[in-house]
Design a protein around this motif. Structure first.
Motif, PDB file in Angstrom:
ATOM      1  N   PHE A  32      77.323-109.370  37.864  1.00 58.04           N
ATOM      2  CA  PHE A  32      77.540-108.548  36.823  1.00 58.04           C
ATOM      3  C   PHE A  32      78.909-107.886  36.720  1.00 58.04           C
ATOM      4  N   GLY A  33      79.575-107.708  37.702  1.00 53.34           N
ATOM      5  CA  GLY A  33      80.870-107.278  37.718  1.00 53.34           C
ATOM      6  C   GLY A  33      81.857-108.255  37.300  1.00 53.34           C
ATOM      7  N   GLY A  34      81.952-109.309  38.044  1.00 54.27           N
ATOM      8  CA  GLY A  34      82.919-110.424  37.674  1.00 54.27           C
ATOM      9  C   GLY A  34      82.973-111.079  36.359  1.00 54.27           C
ATOM     10  N   VAL A  66      85.681-117.680  39.501  1.00 53.84           N
ATOM     11  CA  VAL A  66      85.483-118.516  40.912  1.00 53.84           C
ATOM     12  C   VAL A  66      84.135-118.022  41.460  1.00 53.84           C
ATOM     13  N   GLU A  67      83.088-118.727  41.448  1.00 57.82           N
ATOM     14  CA  GLU A  67      81.743-118.481  41.794  1.00 57.82           C
ATOM     15  C   GLU A  67      81.201-119.330  42.991  1.00 57.82           C
ATOM     16  N   ALA A  68      80.393-118.987  43.840  1.00 56.34           N
ATOM     17  CA  ALA A  68      79.921-119.592  44.950  1.00 56.34           C
ATOM     18  C   ALA A  68      78.886-120.578  44.464  1.00 56.34           C
ATOM     19  N   THR A 114      73.977-121.293  40.027  1.00 54.96           N
ATOM     20  CA  THR A 114      73.008-120.417  39.058  1.00 54.96           C
ATOM     21  C   THR A 114      73.173-119.267  39.802  1.00 54.96           C
ATOM     22  N   TYR A 115      73.200-118.042  38.918  1.00 54.27           N
ATOM     23  CA  TYR A 115      73.167-116.704  39.315  1.00 54.27           C
ATOM     24  C   TYR A 115      71.602-115.957  39.248  1.00 54.27           C
ATOM     25  N   THR A 116      71.451-115.534  40.364  1.00 54.64           N
ATOM     26  CA  THR A 116      70.008-114.847  40.033  1.00 54.64           C
ATOM     27  C   THR A 116      70.154-113.127  40.149  1.00 54.64           C
ATOM     28  N   PRO A 129      83.052-121.675  46.858  1.00 52.43           N
ATOM     29  CA  PRO A 129      83.387-120.235  47.125  1.00 52.43           C
ATOM     30  C   PRO A 129      84.821-120.014  47.529  1.00 52.43           C
ATOM     31  N   ALA A 130      85.463-118.888  47.350  1.00 56.08           N
ATOM     32  CA  ALA A 130      86.649-118.433  47.700  1.00 56.08           C
ATOM     33  C   ALA A 130      86.809-118.517  49.180  1.00 56.08           C
ATOM     34  N   THR A 131      87.627-119.121  49.969  1.00 54.90           N
ATOM     35  CA  THR A 131      87.770-118.902  51.466  1.00 54.90           C
ATOM     36  C   THR A 131      88.686-118.333  51.973  1.00 54.90           C
ATOM     37  N   ALA A 152      74.649 -98.064  49.649  1.00 55.99           N
ATOM     38  CA  ALA A 152      73.863 -99.107  49.582  1.00 55.99           C
ATOM     39  C   ALA A 152      73.590 -99.599  48.180  1.00 55.99           C
ATOM     40  N   ARG A 153      73.751-100.798  47.958  1.00 55.16           N
ATOM     41  CA  ARG A 153      73.148-101.547  46.639  1.00 55.16           C
ATOM     42  C   ARG A 153      72.002-100.782  46.003  1.00 55.16           C
ATOM     43  N   CYS A 154      72.115-100.329  44.691  1.00 54.60           N
ATOM     44  CA  CYS A 154      70.810 -99.960  44.026  1.00 54.60           C
ATOM     45  C   CYS A 154      69.755 -99.094  45.044  1.00 54.60           C
ATOM     46  N   GLY A 174      82.559-103.554  40.946  1.00 55.23           N
ATOM     47  CA  GLY A 174      81.138-103.705  41.512  1.00 55.23           C
ATOM     48  C   GLY A 174      80.676-102.924  42.682  1.00 55.23           C
ATOM     49  N   ASP A 175      79.600-103.570  43.560  1.00 57.87           N
ATOM     50  CA  ASP A 175      79.319-102.917  44.503  1.00 57.87           C
ATOM     51  C   ASP A 175      80.186-102.813  45.607  1.00 57.87           C
ATOM     52  N   ALA A 176      81.170-103.832  45.720  1.00 58.09           N
ATOM     53  CA  ALA A 176      82.032-103.717  46.748  1.00 58.09           C
ATOM     54  C   ALA A 176      83.065-102.422  46.779  1.00 58.09           C
ATOM     55  N   SER A 188      75.174-100.357  40.948  1.00 58.67           N
ATOM     56  CA  SER A 188      74.323-100.925  40.076  1.00 58.67           C
ATOM     57  C   SER A 188      74.776-101.836  39.271  1.00 58.67           C
ATOM     58  N   ALA A 189      73.853-102.859  38.676  1.00 61.27           N
ATOM     59  CA  ALA A 189      74.451-103.987  37.630  1.00 61.27           C
ATOM     60  C   ALA A 189      75.176-103.024  36.368  1.00 61.27           C
ATOM     61  N   SER A 190      74.575-102.092  35.900  1.00 65.47           N
ATOM     62  CA  SER A 190      74.888-101.059  34.767  1.00 65.47           C
ATOM     63  C   SER A 190      76.455-100.597  35.249  1.00 65.47           C
TER      64      SER A 190
HETATM   65  C1  LIG Z   1      65.935-105.420  44.274  1.00 66.43           C
HETATM   66  C2  LIG Z   1      67.085-104.972  43.407  1.00 66.43           C
HETATM   67  C3  LIG Z   1      67.025-104.462  41.983  1.00 66.43           C
HETATM   68  C4  LIG Z   1      68.027-103.923  41.341  1.00 66.43           C
HETATM   69  N1  LIG Z   1      67.736-103.487  40.209  1.00 66.43           N
HETATM   70  C5  LIG Z   1      68.957-103.081  39.344  1.00 66.43           C
HETATM   71  C6  LIG Z   1      68.512-102.325  38.284  1.00 66.43           C
HETATM   72  O1  LIG Z   1      67.161-102.024  37.667  1.00 66.43           O
HETATM   73  N2  LIG Z   1      69.520-101.853  37.500  1.00 66.43           N
HETATM   74  C7  LIG Z   1      70.738-101.886  37.938  1.00 66.43           C
HETATM   75  O2  LIG Z   1      71.905-101.464  37.069  1.00 66.43           O
HETATM   76  N3  LIG Z   1      71.089-102.638  38.968  1.00 66.43           N
HETATM   77  C8  LIG Z   1      70.182-102.988  39.807  1.00 66.43           C
HETATM   78  N4  LIG Z   1      70.376-103.526  41.000  1.00 66.43           N
HETATM   79  C9  LIG Z   1      71.902-103.699  41.688  1.00 66.43           C
HETATM   80  C10 LIG Z   1      72.356-104.902  41.051  1.00 66.43           C
HETATM   81  O3  LIG Z   1      71.801-105.872  41.330  1.00 66.43           O
HETATM   82  C11 LIG Z   1      73.988-104.889  41.574  1.00 66.43           C
HETATM   83  O4  LIG Z   1      74.612-103.508  41.730  1.00 66.43           O
HETATM   84  C12 LIG Z   1      74.963-105.867  40.924  1.00 66.43           C
HETATM   85  O5  LIG Z   1      74.554-107.318  40.909  1.00 66.43           O
HETATM   86  C13 LIG Z   1      76.386-105.695  41.457  1.00 66.43           C
HETATM   87  O6  LIG Z   1      77.212-106.401  40.817  1.00 66.43           O
HETATM   88  P1  LIG Z   1      78.673-107.277  41.674  1.00 66.43           P
HETATM   89  O7  LIG Z   1      79.321-108.144  40.548  1.00 66.43           O
HETATM   90  O8  LIG Z   1      79.256-106.273  42.408  1.00 66.43           O
HETATM   91  O9  LIG Z   1      77.554-108.225  42.511  1.00 66.43           O
HETATM   92  P2  LIG Z   1      76.727-109.521  42.478  1.00 66.43           P
HETATM   93  O10 LIG Z   1      76.010-109.228  41.117  1.00 66.43           O
HETATM   94  O11 LIG Z   1      75.928-109.575  43.676  1.00 66.43           O
HETATM   95  O12 LIG Z   1      77.712-110.588  42.129  1.00 66.43           O
HETATM   96  C14 LIG Z   1      78.596-110.961  43.262  1.00 66.43           C
HETATM   97  C15 LIG Z   1      78.747-112.317  43.027  1.00 66.43           C
HETATM   98  O13 LIG Z   1      79.838-112.850  43.796  1.00 66.43           O
HETATM   99  C16 LIG Z   1      79.515-114.160  44.427  1.00 66.43           C
HETATM  100  N5  LIG Z   1      80.567-114.276  45.528  1.00 66.43           N
HETATM  101  C17 LIG Z   1      80.707-113.689  46.677  1.00 66.43           C
HETATM  102  N6  LIG Z   1      81.348-114.012  47.565  1.00 66.43           N
HETATM  103  C18 LIG Z   1      81.996-115.104  46.749  1.00 66.43           C
HETATM  104  C19 LIG Z   1      83.120-115.885  47.390  1.00 66.43           C
HETATM  105  N7  LIG Z   1      83.782-115.881  48.539  1.00 66.43           N
HETATM  106  N8  LIG Z   1      83.472-117.020  46.473  1.00 66.43           N
HETATM  107  C20 LIG Z   1      82.902-117.091  44.959  1.00 66.43           C
HETATM  108  N9  LIG Z   1      81.996-116.270  44.979  1.00 66.43           N
HETATM  109  C21 LIG Z   1      81.457-115.296  45.698  1.00 66.43           C
HETATM  110  C22 LIG Z   1      78.038-114.324  44.619  1.00 66.43           C
HETATM  111  O14 LIG Z   1      77.634-115.639  44.733  1.00 66.43           O
HETATM  112  C23 LIG Z   1      77.694-113.320  43.350  1.00 66.43           C
HETATM  113  O15 LIG Z   1      77.309-114.315  42.364  1.00 66.43           O
HETATM  114  C24 LIG Z   1      69.313-103.904  41.850  1.00 66.43           C
HETATM  115  C25 LIG Z   1      69.549-104.716  43.068  1.00 66.43           C
HETATM  116  C26 LIG Z   1      68.404-105.021  43.660  1.00 66.43           C
HETATM  117  C27 LIG Z   1      68.816-105.797  45.048  1.00 66.43           C
END
Ligand SMILES: Cc1cc2nc3c(=O)[nH]c(=O)nc-3n(C[C@H](O)[C@H](O)[C@H](O)COP(=O)(O)OP(=O)(O)OC[C@H]3O[C@@H](n4cnc5c(N)ncnc54)[C@H](O)[C@@H]3O)c2cc1C
Length: 426
Positions: free
Chosen positions: A44-46, A65-67, A70-72, A108-110, A191-193, A320-322, A331-333
C-alpha cells in the motif's frame, strides 16, 4: 533503462527487448528521462508512492521493486478467515501499475548502498537512484517467543504479512472439530494494524457460532488494553456471548513459549492447548530497512515528518508500517496517505523546491460480523518533529449506536476496501 546497471545477461535480454520495442509501438506513458527514483516494496505504501510520483512529474523515472508477483492485501483478510469472502478478492498483480508507466522489477532487494546510491536485487540487477523510497512493511522480531521458529510458524501461522498463511488458518478452522479452542496471541505495540487481532477474533467467532458452536476463542494479549476495546467487548457481548475470552497482560496474557507439536501456548501464569493457534509475534520494520541503514535500535525507522526522508540516511525515504510516524497508526490507509505525501515531497525536492507541511489521514474499519463494523479515523499533522493527531483527536464509532449505524459502517468498510485497492492496484 534509466538508473539500471545491468549484468551481461540482462543486457542481452534488454537488447532483445529493445528489438521488440522497435517492432511494436511504445507504451502510452514512457518512463521519464529525468531523475530516477527507486521504490522498494509494492504494497500500500510503495505502490501508492510510485503512482503518485508518476502523476506528480512524468519526467521522473520510477522503478518499483517487489519480491512477489502477486500482492495479498491484509485489510479484509480476516473476512477470508471467517469464511465471508475468498482469498482471490485480496490478491492483485502489477500489470496496471506497469501500464501507468512504472518500471516494475519482480525480484527482492538484497542490498542497498546509500553512499553509492544503488540497490542490488536478488537476480543480480543493480539500480542507481537519486532518491530511494523504502516501504517493506513488517517482519517478526526473532527470539521473542521461545520455541517459535520457522517450523512452528508453519503450524501456528501469524497471517500478518503472508497471504498463504491467511488461507492456512481458514483451512485449519474448517478441519477443526466442534468444541476446539482457537487461541490468538496478540503482540505488544507498536505493531501493524492495532485492531486486527480483535477483528480476527470476531470473524473467527462468527464462523464458530454458525458452524462449530461448542468451540471458543481465547485472545492472549501482551497488552493491558487495546484499541476500541469497549466497542469490541460490547459487540462481543451482544453477538457472541461466552464465545470470546480476552486475557490481558496482568491476567497472564503475554505469550512466552510454544510447543508446536502439541500446540501448547505458555504464559507466565498458564498453559493453553489449542486446536488452532494464531501466533502474532512482536514486530519491526522489514529487513531491507536494516540493510539500507534506516532502522534504529527500536527496529523501526525515524523519518522527517514533512518529507519522510530518513533521519539516518540522506536521499532515502521510509513510508508505511516501517516508518516511525508518531500518532499515525500502522494501516494501509496511513501507508497510502504517506505514499502520496512522500511522492509530492520528492517531486518538490528534485525540482529544488521546499515541500509544504502536509496533512495526512487514516481510517480503519473493523468487521465484527458480516453486517456490523466499527471504525477509527484520524487526521495528522507534523508537530515537534513528529506526527500528532489534529485538534479534536480521533473519530471513533459511537459506543451506543443502533444496529443500522453498524450496518452502514460495514458497507462503508466494503466501499473503502474497493476504493483503496482500486486506486493503488487497479
Ligand atoms: C489482519 C490485518 C488486517 C488489516 N486491516 C486493515 C484495515 O482494515 N485497514 C487498514 O488501513 N489497514 C489494515 N491492515 C494494515 C495494512 O495491511 C498495513 O498497514 C499495510 O499493508 C502497510 O503497507 P506497507 O506498504 O507499509 O507494507 P505492505 O503492504 O506489507 O507492503 C510491503 C511490500 O514490500 C515487499 N517487500 C518487503 N521486502 C522487500 C524487499 N527486500 N524487496 C522487494 N520487496 C520487498 C513485500 O513483498 C510487500 O509487498 C491490516 C493488517 C492485517 C495484518
Amino acid at each position: 533503462m534509466t538508473g539500471t546497471r545491468a549484468t551481461r545477461r540482462q543486457f542481452l535480454n534488454s537488447a532483445a527487448a529493445g528489438a521488440m520495442a522497435a517492432a511494436f509501438p511504445a507504451p502510452l506513458i514512457a518512463q521519464g528521462a529525468g531523475p530516477s527514483v527507486v521504490i522498494i516494496g509494492g504494497g500500500f505504501g510503495g505502490a501508492s508512492c510510485a503512482r503518485a510520483l508518476r502523476k506528480a512529474d512524468p519526467r521522473i523515472a520510477v522503478t518499483l521493486v517487489e519480491a512477489n508477483a502477486t500482492y495479498t492485501a491484509l485489510p479484509h483478510s480476516n473476512a477470508v478467515i471467517g469464511g465471508l469472502t475468498d482469498l482471490s478478492h485480496q490478491q492483485f498483480g502489477y500489470d496496471k501499475i506497469k501500464s501507468a508507466g512504472i518500471h516494475v522489477m519482480l525480484s527482492p532487494a538484497t542490498a542497498v548502498d546509500p553512499q553509492g546510491k544503488s540497490v542490488t536485487l536478488a537476480d543480480g540487477t543493480e539500480l542507481s537512484y537519486e532518491r530511494l523510497v523504502v516501504s517493506p512493511g513488517v517482519e517478526f522480531r526473532p527470539g521473542t517467543i521461545q520455541g517459535y521458529d520457522a517450523a512452528a510458524r508453519t503450524i501456528m501461522p501469524p497471517a500478518y504479512n503472508d497471504g498463504a498463511e491467511v488461507a492456512l488458518i481458514r483451512h485449519q478452522l474448517e478441519a477443526m472439530a466442534d468444541g476446539g479452542v482457537v487461541v490468538i496471541s496478540s503482540p505488544v505495540n507498536p505493531a501493524r494494524c492495532p485492531p486486527a487481532p480483535y477483528e480476527r477474533a470476531s470473524m473467527i467467532a462468527h464462523y464458530l457460532k454458525t458452524k462449530k458452536p461448542k468451540s471458543k476463542v481465547i485472545v492472549l494479549d501482551a497488552k493491558e488494553s487495546f484499541t476500541m476495546q469497549k466497542l469490541f467487548e460490547a459487540a462481543w457481548q451482544k453477538l457472541y456471548p461466552g464465545l470470546i475470552e480476552w486475557v490481558g497482560l496482568s491476567q497472564g496474557g503475554a505469550l512466552s513459549q510454544v510447543d508446536a507439536k502439541t500446540k501448547t501456548l505458555s504464559t507466565d501464569f498458564d498453559k493453553y492447548t489449542a486446536a488452532v493457534a494464531n501466533i502474532i509475534p512482536p514486530q519491526q520494520a522489514g529487513r531491507v530497512a536494516v540493510l539500507a541503514g534506516v532502522a534504529d535500535r527500536t527496529g523501526w525507522c525515524p523519518v522527517d515528518p514533512v518529507t519522510f526522508e530518513s533521519k539516518l540516511q540522506k536521499n532515502i525515504h521510509v513510508i508505511g508500517d516501517a516508518a516511525i510516524a508518531g500518532a499515525m497508526p500502522r494501516s494501509a490507509s496511513a501507508a497510502n496517505s504517506q505514499g502520496a505525501i512522500c511522492a509530492a515531497a520528492i517531486a518538490a525536492l528534485l525540482a529544488g523546491k521546499t515541500p509544504p507541511a502536509p496533512t495526512l489521514t487514516s481510517s480503519c474499519y473493523s468487521l465484527i460480523a458480516p453486517d456490523y463494523a466499527i471504525s477509527q479515523k484520524g487526521t495528522y499533522r507534523p508537530a515537534d518533529d513528529q506526527y500528532a493527531e489534529a485538534e479534536g483527536g480521533p473519530v471513533i464509532s459511537p459506543q451506543d449506536a443502533p444496529r443500522a449505524t453498524r450496518h452502514a459502517e460495514a458497507q462503508d468498510a466494503d466501499a473503502w476496501y474497493r476504493a483503496i485497492t482500486g486506486a493503488v492496484f487497479g
